[in-house]
Design a protein around this motif. Sequence first.
Motif, PDB file in Angstrom:
ATOM      1  N   GLY A   5      -8.021   5.275  -8.959  1.00 11.18           N
ATOM      2  CA  GLY A   5      -8.462   6.467  -9.714  1.00 11.18           C
ATOM      3  C   GLY A   5      -7.296   7.269 -10.286  1.00 11.18           C
ATOM      4  O   GLY A   5      -7.295   7.616 -11.472  1.00 11.18           O
ATOM      5  N   LYS A   6      -6.271   7.542  -9.449  1.00 11.58           N
ATOM      6  CA  LYS A   6      -5.143   8.360  -9.927  1.00 11.58           C
ATOM      7  C   LYS A   6      -4.277   7.551 -10.896  1.00 11.58           C
ATOM      8  O   LYS A   6      -3.712   8.093 -11.839  1.00 11.58           O
ATOM      9  N   ASP A  64      -1.353  -0.726  -1.624  1.00 15.53           N
ATOM     10  CA  ASP A  64      -2.246  -0.176  -0.612  1.00 15.53           C
ATOM     11  C   ASP A  64      -2.023  -1.033   0.637  1.00 15.53           C
ATOM     12  O   ASP A  64      -1.299  -2.032   0.609  1.00 15.53           O
ATOM     13  N   ASP A  85      -1.251   9.634  -2.473  1.00 18.48           N
ATOM     14  CA  ASP A  85      -2.623  10.177  -2.307  1.00 18.48           C
ATOM     15  C   ASP A  85      -3.070   9.707  -0.915  1.00 18.48           C
ATOM     16  O   ASP A  85      -3.734   8.691  -0.768  1.00 18.48           O
ATOM     17  N   CYS A 112      -0.663   4.720  -2.354  1.00 14.56           N
ATOM     18  CA  CYS A 112      -1.952   4.611  -1.642  1.00 14.56           C
ATOM     19  C   CYS A 112      -3.017   4.504  -2.731  1.00 14.56           C
ATOM     20  O   CYS A 112      -3.842   5.406  -2.906  1.00 14.56           O
ATOM     21  N   ALA A 113      -3.004   3.418  -3.455  1.00 11.39           N
ATOM     22  CA  ALA A 113      -3.705   3.373  -4.751  1.00 11.39           C
ATOM     23  C   ALA A 113      -5.209   3.177  -4.636  1.00 11.39           C
ATOM     24  O   ALA A 113      -5.952   3.545  -5.541  1.00 11.39           O
ATOM     25  N   ALA A 114      -5.685   2.552  -3.534  1.00 11.71           N
ATOM     26  CA  ALA A 114      -7.118   2.239  -3.360  1.00 11.71           C
ATOM     27  C   ALA A 114      -7.662   1.601  -4.641  1.00 11.71           C
ATOM     28  O   ALA A 114      -7.084   0.649  -5.154  1.00 11.71           O
ATOM     29  N   ASP A 169       1.955  -1.792   4.564  1.00 10.40           N
ATOM     30  CA  ASP A 169       1.591  -0.748   5.527  1.00 10.40           C
ATOM     31  C   ASP A 169       2.764   0.230   5.590  1.00 10.40           C
ATOM     32  O   ASP A 169       3.816  -0.098   6.146  1.00 10.40           O
ATOM     33  N   LEU A 170       2.573   1.407   5.044  1.00 14.51           N
ATOM     34  CA  LEU A 170       3.687   2.351   4.902  1.00 14.51           C
ATOM     35  C   LEU A 170       3.988   3.119   6.183  1.00 14.51           C
ATOM     36  O   LEU A 170       4.863   3.974   6.194  1.00 14.51           O
TER      37      LEU A 170
HETATM   38  C1  LIG Z   1      -7.297   8.795  -0.417  1.00 18.94           C
HETATM   39  S1  LIG Z   1      -7.254   7.093  -0.536  1.00 18.94           S
HETATM   40  C2  LIG Z   1      -6.485   6.842  -2.097  1.00 18.94           C
HETATM   41  C3  LIG Z   1      -7.389   7.066  -3.279  1.00 18.94           C
HETATM   42  C4  LIG Z   1      -6.821   6.582  -4.591  1.00 18.94           C
HETATM   43  N1  LIG Z   1      -5.488   7.062  -4.846  1.00 18.94           N
HETATM   44  C5  LIG Z   1      -7.712   6.914  -5.774  1.00 18.94           C
HETATM   45  O1  LIG Z   1      -7.416   7.838  -6.547  1.00 18.94           O
HETATM   46  O2  LIG Z   1      -8.736   6.229  -5.946  1.00 18.94           O
HETATM   47  C6  LIG Z   1      -6.000   6.651   0.598  1.00 18.94           C
HETATM   48  C7  LIG Z   1      -5.630   5.189   0.623  1.00 18.94           C
HETATM   49  O3  LIG Z   1      -4.559   5.039   1.559  1.00 18.94           O
HETATM   50  C8  LIG Z   1      -4.637   3.741   2.093  1.00 18.94           C
HETATM   51  N2  LIG Z   1      -3.882   3.648   3.364  1.00 18.94           N
HETATM   52  C9  LIG Z   1      -4.312   3.988   4.617  1.00 18.94           C
HETATM   53  N3  LIG Z   1      -3.360   3.727   5.526  1.00 18.94           N
HETATM   54  C10 LIG Z   1      -2.310   3.217   4.847  1.00 18.94           C
HETATM   55  C11 LIG Z   1      -1.036   2.723   5.254  1.00 18.94           C
HETATM   56  N4  LIG Z   1      -0.669   2.727   6.545  1.00 18.94           N
HETATM   57  N5  LIG Z   1      -0.208   2.249   4.300  1.00 18.94           N
HETATM   58  C12 LIG Z   1      -0.575   2.248   2.995  1.00 18.94           C
HETATM   59  N6  LIG Z   1      -1.773   2.704   2.554  1.00 18.94           N
HETATM   60  C13 LIG Z   1      -2.628   3.174   3.466  1.00 18.94           C
HETATM   61  C14 LIG Z   1      -6.138   3.517   2.283  1.00 18.94           C
HETATM   62  O4  LIG Z   1      -6.414   2.140   2.335  1.00 18.94           O
HETATM   63  C15 LIG Z   1      -6.726   4.227   1.069  1.00 18.94           C
HETATM   64  O5  LIG Z   1      -7.005   3.308   0.063  1.00 18.94           O
END
Ligand SMILES: C[S@@+](CC[C@H](N)C(=O)[O-])C[C@H]1O[C@@H](n2cnc3c(N)ncnc32)[C@H](O)[C@@H]1O
Length: 386
Positions: free
Chosen positions: A225-226, A243, A288, A220-222, A270-271
């Motif tokens: 940041g991590k 993501d 994350d 869930c890399a967005a 889409d996980l």
């Molecule tokens: C908390 S954020 C991650 C922040 C990131 N790791 C960082 O450090 O900047 C959660 C992420 O999960 C993604 N997400 C939401 N639903 C998802 C899905 N069904 N499958 C995969 N990723 C998903 C969102 O798009 C979002 O970018």
Amino acid sequence: MSRFYSWLNASQEFVSMYKGEEPFASFIKKQFAKHKKYGSTDRKNISQLCYGFFRLGKAFEEQPVIDRLLIGVFLSSRSSNDVLQEIKPLWNENITLNTHEKFSFLQAKEELSKVFPLHHKLSSKIDREVFQISMFHQPLLFIRVRPGKIDVVEQKLKAAAIQYNRVNDSCLAIANSSKVDAAIHLNRDAVIQDLNSQKVLDILPGYIQSDRPFGAWDCCAASGGKSILLKDMYPQVELTVSDIRETILRNLHQRFSQAGIKDYHSFDADLTQPTFILNKTFDLVICDAPCSGSGTWSRTPEQLAFFKEETIDHYNKLQKSISLNSSKSVRKGGYFLYITCSVFENENEDIVQFLQSHSSLKLLCQQYFIGYDKSADTLFTALFTL
Ligand SMILES: C[S@@+](CC[C@H](N)C(=O)[O-])C[C@H]1O[C@@H](n2cnc3c(N)ncnc32)[C@H](O)[C@@H]1O
């Protein structure tokens, strides 16, 4: 009309129009763009009134909006305020009282427990009272200085006359209004990252050696940041990021390029899809997960008024499905790190229990990184092994 009443009226209009459909920061920016008559002093005072109003959460709900704006700015200011000086001079004289004392001064001690409406959902590890009080203050802006860059970053901040505190060898705390992006090369020399976001991988060196190549998937890399943090801790890591949508990863590609990270794999997935299979395993999977963000609400206090309790269930389901699906890609003997910036048991301890009963993962440790007593965000992590 005096400018003080004009600020109050504009704030009343904005908070009444706002329906929680986008972050208040972007809503108010659009309003100011529409109403060109507001100069920078007007914008600063109106923003302060509006944010003070949202920091009340569900407290003082029976009071008129104008009164709530004044109460909000009183409770959330630590130094003299022009509007209060004009309209409530006695309150302004008492502006340096602490939050408890201010509630007593207003003869409204019973209102404090209404600020954070979902206290029954908080984890038992969260100090309810300190957490509620923290809603009245905006957290600091933190930067994580990248390896070997501390001297250059400090020099540039000093040259730009930006005040900062050195929290540790790589973390600097800066006042929120500072124009940090104009002073330093963001992502190349330092990244904007909350104090506790910087700490969530601290557990890894106890399990993963610093000199051995290994594969990691940030699922869930967005904007990464991590991942950038992981790469700084373990330059040899073979990194895969994903993501839900490629558009979300665009920002990551740009930040990675600025950060000098070239060698990585990326894909969108889409996980939650039951059909999702990744025919690959990793030594480390970082999940994350999407969450309520309740550990960060003192940065976005409008959530206190607009977040709906049933949304926690929505996140709980999402987290179960994303964590279970992604955990299938942990190699035998590898690690799974679950992270949220939530303070709700349903999104943290409950997911840990779920993973323990629905997968072969074994819990190594779980912990909250408390930020509400340090002007920072609160995060949760749980590390598992297979
Ligand atoms: C908390 S954020 C991650 C922040 C990131 N790791 C960082 O450090 O900047 C959660 C992420 O999960 C993604 N997400 C939401 N639903 C998802 C899905 N069904 N499958 C995969 N990723 C998903 C969102 O798009 C979002 O970018």
